[in-house]
Design an enzyme around this catalytic site. Structure first.
Site: not given
Length: 383
Positions: A71-72, A151, A179, A199, A201, A237, A327
């Site tokens: 996604g990034t 998200n 999301q 994305s 994951h 690749t 964080c």
């Protein structure tokens, strides 16, 4: 100690069928898709076949999909690729204050390069209104980037209305749908958008693979150089196993969206009902919209307990949730999304994100609510 995973908005466990698909590719496919020999041609067929299946699931042409590392990269390619291709048409971009940092940090980088960025505010439910986009458009606006579903709080944005506004004015519209994929039916061809990021994951696929939908009539500049892959739009690749796994994950989840929505809504209702019993409705606050929201995300504040304390206590009980906060130097900073929603400080600093997915059960949710009740009771006794 039992372990309960309620952080599916961050990343999801791989579906067994996805894992099997990837293992088969890793075991049997090792050619480079750019090679002309038979091993390379086999790899190329896998990439092209996967792209065809993925495009059918996402409602677009196969040549409109570019595989990325997630996604990034998809967000970055959409934003930097668009402004580079339209540098002579303007230097103004519109986005919202609640975007993922993959969009916000990209926009901040462009500001350092002399671009002007308008960050639209949201209401207390985390929703941006189409008229805000219309009012912010200038003569030199070249790109509008708005996420589909948030998200952190799950609020769904009015993408169709925003896309109609941009399309009427010849402005590129990018949507971060990372999301939202698997939570809502998506047809790229039917939506008035030019770019859409995905994305794997987030939908029980592998980490490190994603895609960017690029409308057939849109040209963007690449941000990676070194090869002719992906029609010269993304060098590198191809990740064969990742592409195969991503495609399988999309096929599985798109075919079961109604069932997933029903299950997520059940878990959401179970969580809120259980919290009412174990905590009391006056001791927690649900953040975000009650309607027009992603069913697998619930953001809840417990004003008696700060976010970090609740996170650590739940983690010690084997329960994984999230804060949605950044964080820095070992301490949590307030969520930029909740700050943009102008929530009171006691709500802002005590928010927890619960997100559901594959493997979660009502019994786990009830157990989690009970543990939260125990944690809050323990905190009260210390006072």
């Amino acid at each position: 100690m039992r372990r309960i995973y309620l952080d599916h908005a961050a990343s999801t466990p791989i579906h067994p069928e996805v894992a099997e698909t990837m293992l088969s590719v890793m075991r049997d496919q090792f050619g480079n898709a750019s090679s002309v020999h038979s091993f390379g041609r086999d790899a190329k067929r896998l990439v092209n076949g996967s792209r065809d299946k993925l495009s059918m699931a996402l409602g677009c042409r196969s040549d409109e999909l570019v595989f990325t590392s997630g996604g990034t990269e998809s967000d970055n390619l959409a934003i930097f690729g668009t402004v580079a291709a339209r540098a002579d048409q303007g230097r103004h971009i519109i986005t919202t204050a609640i975007e993922h940092h993959a969009v916000l940090h990209a926009c901040q980088q462009l500001e350092k390069q002399g671009y002007e960025v308008t960050y639209l505010p949201v209401d207390r439910y985390g929703r941006v209104h189409p008229e805000q986009v219309l009012e912010a458009i200038r003569q030199d606006t070249i790109l509008v980037s708005v996420m589909y579903g948030n998200n952190e709080v799950g609020t769904i944005q009015p993408i169709e209305e925003i896309g109609s506004i941009t399309r009427e004015r010849g402005i590129i519209c990018h949507v971060d749908a990372v999301q939202t994929l698997g939570s809502l039916p998506i047809s790229c061809a039917k939506l008035p958008v030019d770019l859409m990021s995905f994305s794997a994951h987030k939908i029980n696929g592998p980490q490190g693979i994603g895609a960017l939908y690029i409308h057939k009539d849109l040209n963007i500049e690449p941000v990676l150089y070194g090869g002719l892959q992906e029609r010269k739009r993304r060098a590198g690749t191809e990740n064969l196993a990742g592409i195969a796994g991503f495609t399988k994950a999309v096929e599985l989840i798109v075919a079961n969206i109604p069932e997933r929505q029903q299950q997520d809504e059940l878990l959401r209702r179970t969580l809120l009902d259980s919290l009412e019993k174990s905590v009391g409705s006056e001791y927690f606050h649900v953040n975000g919209a009650s309607q027009n929201q992603l069913t697998h995300i619930v953001n809840i504040s417990f004003p008696e307990c700060d976010t970090e304390t609740m996170l650590m206590n739940l983690d010690m009980e084997g329960i994984a949730v999230a804060s949605g906060s950044a964080c820095t130097s070992g301490s949590l900073e307030p969520s930029h999304v909740l700050e943009a929603m102008n929530l009171p400080q006691n709500i802002l600093k005590s928010a927890i994100r619960f997100s559901f997915g594959l493997g979660n059960t009502s019994e786990e949710i009830e157990y989690t609510a009970q543990k939260i009740g125990t944690i809050l009771e323990r905190i009260r006794k210390r006072r």
